[in-house]
Structure formats: C-alpha cells, structure tokens
Design a protein around this motif. Structure first.
Motif, PDB file in Angstrom:
ATOM      1  N   ALA A   1       0.821  -1.211   0.000  1.00  0.00           N
ATOM      2  CA  ALA A   1       0.000   0.000   0.000  1.00  0.00           C
ATOM      3  C   ALA A   1       0.856   1.262   0.000  1.00  0.00           C
ATOM      4  CB  ALA A   1      -0.951  -0.002   1.193  1.00  0.00           C
ATOM      5  N   VAL A   2       1.962   1.231   0.728  1.00  0.00           N
ATOM      6  CA  VAL A   2       2.842   2.401   0.795  1.00  0.00           C
ATOM      7  C   VAL A   2       3.493   2.657  -0.564  1.00  0.00           C
ATOM      8  CG1 VAL A   2       4.938   3.344   1.838  1.00  0.00           C
ATOM      9  CG2 VAL A   2       3.279   2.100   3.255  1.00  0.00           C
ATOM     10  N   ALA A   3       4.073   1.616  -1.152  1.00  0.00           N
ATOM     11  CA  ALA A   3       4.758   1.773  -2.432  1.00  0.00           C
ATOM     12  C   ALA A   3       3.782   2.121  -3.548  1.00  0.00           C
ATOM     13  CB  ALA A   3       5.519   0.493  -2.773  1.00  0.00           C
ATOM     14  N   LEU A   4       2.632   1.461  -3.583  1.00  0.00           N
ATOM     15  CA  LEU A   4       1.647   1.716  -4.631  1.00  0.00           C
ATOM     16  C   LEU A   4       1.144   3.151  -4.581  1.00  0.00           C
ATOM     17  CD1 LEU A   4      -0.287  -1.634  -4.312  1.00  0.00           C
ATOM     18  CD2 LEU A   4       1.002  -0.900  -6.334  1.00  0.00           C
TER      19      LEU A   4
ATOM     20  N   ALA B   1       0.431  10.265 -11.405  1.00  0.00           N
ATOM     21  CA  ALA B   1      -0.677  11.213 -11.520  1.00  0.00           C
ATOM     22  C   ALA B   1      -0.182  12.655 -11.561  1.00  0.00           C
ATOM     23  CB  ALA B   1      -1.650  11.009 -10.363  1.00  0.00           C
ATOM     24  N   ALA B   2       0.833  12.961 -10.770  1.00  0.00           N
ATOM     25  CA  ALA B   2       1.368  14.327 -10.755  1.00  0.00           C
ATOM     26  C   ALA B   2       1.905  14.712 -12.126  1.00  0.00           C
ATOM     27  CB  ALA B   2       2.465  14.440  -9.697  1.00  0.00           C
ATOM     28  N   HIS B   3       2.628  13.811 -12.758  1.00  0.00           N
ATOM     29  CA  HIS B   3       3.157  14.109 -14.098  1.00  0.00           C
ATOM     30  C   HIS B   3       2.037  14.212 -15.123  1.00  0.00           C
ATOM     31  CE1 HIS B   3       7.286  13.896 -12.871  1.00  0.00           C
ATOM     32  NE2 HIS B   3       7.183  12.652 -12.453  1.00  0.00           N
ATOM     33  N   LEU B   4       1.061  13.304 -15.063  1.00  0.00           N
ATOM     34  CA  LEU B   4      -0.042  13.338 -16.023  1.00  0.00           C
ATOM     35  C   LEU B   4      -0.844  14.633 -15.892  1.00  0.00           C
ATOM     36  CD1 LEU B   4      -1.150   9.615 -15.777  1.00  0.00           C
ATOM     37  CD2 LEU B   4      -0.444  10.775 -17.885  1.00  0.00           C
ATOM     38  N   ARG B   5      -1.040  15.117 -14.683  1.00  0.00           N
ATOM     39  CA  ARG B   5      -1.766  16.385 -14.497  1.00  0.00           C
ATOM     40  C   ARG B   5      -1.048  17.545 -15.171  1.00  0.00           C
ATOM     41  NH1 ARG B   5      -1.928  14.684  -8.954  1.00  0.00           N
ATOM     42  NH2 ARG B   5      -3.895  13.598  -8.475  1.00  0.00           N
ATOM     43  N   GLU B   6       0.262  17.434 -15.286  1.00  0.00           N
ATOM     44  CA  GLU B   6       1.045  18.484 -15.940  1.00  0.00           C
ATOM     45  C   GLU B   6       1.151  18.267 -17.445  1.00  0.00           C
ATOM     46  OE1 GLU B   6       4.786  18.488 -13.936  1.00  0.00           O
ATOM     47  OE2 GLU B   6       3.978  19.342 -12.088  1.00  0.00           O
ATOM     48  N   GLY B   7       0.480  17.219 -17.950  1.00  0.00           N
ATOM     49  CA  GLY B   7       0.495  16.958 -19.378  1.00  0.00           C
ATOM     50  C   GLY B   7       1.684  16.160 -19.863  1.00  0.00           C
ATOM     51  N   VAL B   8       2.459  15.612 -18.930  1.00  0.00           N
ATOM     52  CA  VAL B   8       3.615  14.807 -19.318  1.00  0.00           C
ATOM     53  C   VAL B   8       3.125  13.408 -19.697  1.00  0.00           C
ATOM     54  CG1 VAL B   8       5.823  13.839 -18.576  1.00  0.00           C
ATOM     55  CG2 VAL B   8       5.114  16.103 -17.776  1.00  0.00           C
TER      56      VAL B   8
ATOM     57  N   ASP C   1       0.910  -2.972 -17.729  1.00  0.00           N
ATOM     58  CA  ASP C   1       1.402  -2.298 -16.527  1.00  0.00           C
ATOM     59  C   ASP C   1       0.362  -1.363 -15.921  1.00  0.00           C
ATOM     60  OD1 ASP C   1       4.395  -3.068 -16.317  1.00  0.00           O
ATOM     61  OD2 ASP C   1       4.136  -2.554 -18.419  1.00  0.00           O
ATOM     62  N   LEU C   2      -0.339  -0.605 -16.749  1.00  0.00           N
ATOM     63  CA  LEU C   2      -1.313   0.336 -16.209  1.00  0.00           C
ATOM     64  C   LEU C   2      -2.542  -0.386 -15.656  1.00  0.00           C
ATOM     65  CD1 LEU C   2      -1.101   3.206 -18.850  1.00  0.00           C
ATOM     66  CD2 LEU C   2      -0.120   3.155 -16.552  1.00  0.00           C
ATOM     67  N   SER C   3      -2.953  -1.475 -16.313  1.00  0.00           N
ATOM     68  CA  SER C   3      -4.097  -2.238 -15.810  1.00  0.00           C
ATOM     69  C   SER C   3      -3.750  -2.925 -14.502  1.00  0.00           C
ATOM     70  CB  SER C   3      -4.542  -3.272 -16.847  1.00  0.00           C
ATOM     71  OG  SER C   3      -4.917  -2.658 -18.064  1.00  0.00           O
ATOM     72  N   LEU C   4      -2.551  -3.500 -14.432  1.00  0.00           N
ATOM     73  CA  LEU C   4      -2.121  -4.156 -13.204  1.00  0.00           C
ATOM     74  C   LEU C   4      -2.003  -3.150 -12.060  1.00  0.00           C
ATOM     75  CD1 LEU C   4      -1.119  -6.671 -11.721  1.00  0.00           C
ATOM     76  CD2 LEU C   4       1.171  -6.201 -12.615  1.00  0.00           C
ATOM     77  N   LEU C   5      -1.482  -1.967 -12.349  1.00  0.00           N
ATOM     78  CA  LEU C   5      -1.370  -0.941 -11.314  1.00  0.00           C
ATOM     79  C   LEU C   5      -2.750  -0.579 -10.769  1.00  0.00           C
ATOM     80  CD1 LEU C   5       0.221   1.129  -9.647  1.00  0.00           C
ATOM     81  CD2 LEU C   5       0.011   2.705 -11.594  1.00  0.00           C
ATOM     82  N   ASP C   6      -3.724  -0.366 -11.651  1.00  0.00           N
ATOM     83  CA  ASP C   6      -5.066  -0.024 -11.183  1.00  0.00           C
ATOM     84  C   ASP C   6      -5.658  -1.149 -10.339  1.00  0.00           C
ATOM     85  OD1 ASP C   6      -5.226   2.511 -12.150  1.00  0.00           O
ATOM     86  OD2 ASP C   6      -6.552   2.054 -13.828  1.00  0.00           O
ATOM     87  N   ALA C   7      -5.457  -2.401 -10.755  1.00  0.00           N
ATOM     88  CA  ALA C   7      -5.972  -3.529  -9.984  1.00  0.00           C
ATOM     89  C   ALA C   7      -5.322  -3.593  -8.602  1.00  0.00           C
ATOM     90  CB  ALA C   7      -5.743  -4.833 -10.740  1.00  0.00           C
ATOM     91  N   GLU C   8      -4.032  -3.337  -8.543  1.00  0.00           N
ATOM     92  CA  GLU C   8      -3.323  -3.337  -7.270  1.00  0.00           C
ATOM     93  C   GLU C   8      -3.809  -2.200  -6.366  1.00  0.00           C
ATOM     94  OE1 GLU C   8      -1.586  -5.740  -5.968  1.00  0.00           O
ATOM     95  OE2 GLU C   8       0.519  -5.469  -6.538  1.00  0.00           O
ATOM     96  N   LEU C   9      -3.991  -1.030  -6.935  1.00  0.00           N
ATOM     97  CA  LEU C   9      -4.473   0.095  -6.137  1.00  0.00           C
ATOM     98  C   LEU C   9      -5.854  -0.209  -5.556  1.00  0.00           C
ATOM     99  CD1 LEU C   9      -3.335   2.955  -8.529  1.00  0.00           C
ATOM    100  CD2 LEU C   9      -2.459   2.569  -6.219  1.00  0.00           C
TER     101      LEU C   9
ATOM    102  N   GLY D   1      -7.384  -0.630  -1.535  1.00  0.00           N
ATOM    103  CA  GLY D   1      -8.267   0.455  -1.126  1.00  0.00           C
ATOM    104  C   GLY D   1      -7.757   1.833  -1.472  1.00  0.00           C
ATOM    105  N   LEU D   2      -6.913   1.931  -2.493  1.00  0.00           N
ATOM    106  CA  LEU D   2      -6.340   3.201  -2.911  1.00  0.00           C
ATOM    107  C   LEU D   2      -6.989   3.665  -4.215  1.00  0.00           C
ATOM    108  CD1 LEU D   2      -2.607   2.233  -2.302  1.00  0.00           C
ATOM    109  CD2 LEU D   2      -4.038   3.652  -0.810  1.00  0.00           C
ATOM    110  N   ALA D   3      -6.976   4.954  -4.451  1.00  0.00           N
ATOM    111  CA  ALA D   3      -7.569   5.505  -5.670  1.00  0.00           C
ATOM    112  C   ALA D   3      -6.760   5.065  -6.893  1.00  0.00           C
ATOM    113  CB  ALA D   3      -7.612   7.025  -5.589  1.00  0.00           C
ATOM    114  N   THR D   4      -7.473   4.645  -7.933  1.00  0.00           N
ATOM    115  CA  THR D   4      -6.816   4.281  -9.176  1.00  0.00           C
ATOM    116  C   THR D   4      -6.351   5.547  -9.902  1.00  0.00           C
ATOM    117  OG1 THR D   4      -8.861   4.379 -10.454  1.00  0.00           O
ATOM    118  CG2 THR D   4      -8.314   2.262  -9.385  1.00  0.00           C
TER     119      THR D   4
END
Length: 247
Positions: A85-88, A96-103, A113-121, A125-128
C-alpha cells in the motif's frame, strides 16, 4: 526539396519531458498478479533521467518462473520489500502528478502495466489513476503499439528485447529489471520518432487516439488469425491503454 532533418519534426512533445513506467510482477494476469518491482523515470531529452525504483513485498509467493525472469525471490521481497500500500501510493501519486502536468506516460505494452497498477491500487483500497485524474489515463505512449502501427508488415517478434536489437539500442544492463526496461523503452520511443518522423508532428492527444485505433485494429486482426488457426481462448483484448476492470 531535400529531406527535412529530424530536429525539424521535434519541436513539440518529443523535446519535452517524458515519464517512463514499468513493473516486474508475480505473473501475467492483470487482475490477480502482484507488482514486485516498479520504476518511474522522468526523462528530459538530452538533459537528464530522474530514476525512482521500488521493491515491494507483494504479500504472496513469487512463483519460481517469475523469479527466474526478474531475479526477486519471495524471501528477498519479504526481507527487503516495502508494504504494498505504501509503495503503490507513491507510484500512483508520482504518475498522476506528471499526467496532471500533461507529461505523457511511456510504457511498453502499457495495457499490462497500467491495468495491473489499477488492480493493485483497488486491491489495497487506494484511488486508481483514473480516479485521481478525474478522467481516463492520457496521454500514453506505447512503443509496442507504435511499432506495430508504423511497421506493420515487418516479420519477427516484438518483445522489448527484439525492438532494442532492431533499432540498434545499447542497453546498459540486462532487461527484466524495471529501471533498465524503462530506459530501454524510452530509447525505443526515441528511435521510433527518428525512424517515423511523422510521429513528432502529431499532438499528444492525436497520437494517443491513433494508438487506441491502431491497437484495436491489431487485436481484431490477430484474433481473426487465431480463429483461422484453430486456437481457443479469449485472444488479445482490444482495450488500450487500460483493461476495463473485471466485475
């Protein structure tokens, strides 16, 4: 008119920052498997690479076949890995910080990788990523999808190592380390823009949507070929860059 130099096509996104992302995992099922290592690399082309890496204790046994690929055993992960939970949370917050800046996020076979990350989050109980952003994950650049799209008829396999060899990229270390794979992926993207300069003329929005269509067309054709060969099973998903959540 002579051929325009590469630099003439790269005044936009290809000269700006890129954030590479990769994971090594317990397996290949995005809904059930776990992240063991991850890397996020902020690259400013021609300037620097800022590399962050994570080792997680996935909370499950790491199969021997997975450990043989990335070198992380269950014992090592339990002894040295961070709580998932800490690392995720750190990984998702960084992306998310980079994506908000348009990177743009650059990931090889991004849908994994992105699907697995969302499933892990979600598992912890963390926001995807979509929940953090308030919209779908975009822009994403996937050298695998781009290579299939731009060089459709080239024979041979298209694993990361195959593209590294095809484009003459010198990897600094063995692949299947998350940070090494990210750096190689970013180098492959750079090679693709050199090889297919039209990529550098597209906006990130147009390039993202072009990849959605290109992946859908590839998956549809691949699945039709599977049927002609008598293969059973679900085949390739047409979704990109994130698999829809399973109910």
């Amino acid at each position: 008119m002579g051929e325009q130099p590469y630099e003439a096509f790269t005044a936009g996104w290809a000269r700006g920052p890129l954030v590479g992302f990769d994971t090594e995992t317990t397996g290949v099922d995005v809904a059930r498997d776990r992240i063991v290592t991850a890397a996020v690399v902020l690259r400013v082309p021609g300037v620097s690479n800022d590399v962050r890496t994570w080792l997680l204790d996935p909370g499950v046994e790491i199969p021997a076949e997975a450990a043989a690929i990335h070198g992380i055993t269950t014992e090592h992960a339990r002894a040295h890995g961070a709580a998932p939970a800490v690392a995720l949370e750190e990984i998702a917050a960084e992306l998310a910080a980079h994506l908000r800046e348009g990177v743009p996020v650059v990931a090889y076979n991004a849908a994994f990788d992105l699907s697995l990350l969302d499933a892990e989050l979600a598992r912890h109980g963390l926001a995807t990523l979509p929940e953090r952003l308030g919209h779908t994950v975009t822009p994403v650049l996937d050298p695998l999808v781009i290579d299939r799209w731009q060089d459709r008829y080239r024979p041979g396999k298209r694993r990361l190592g195959d593209l590294v060899a095809h484009y003459g990229i010198q990897a600094t270390d063995d692949l299947h380390n998350a940070d090494v794979d990210v750096l190689a992926t970013l180098d492959v993207l750079d090679a693709l823009v050199h090889q297919f300069p039209v990529l550098g003329t597209l906006s990130l929005e147009d390039l993202h949507h072009a990849q959605v269509g290109a992946h859908h067309a590839w998956a549809r054709n691949f699945n039709e070929w599977r049927v002609t060969q008598g293969f059973e099973g679900p085949g390739a998903s047409t979704a990109w860059p994130v698999e829809p959540a399973r109910g």
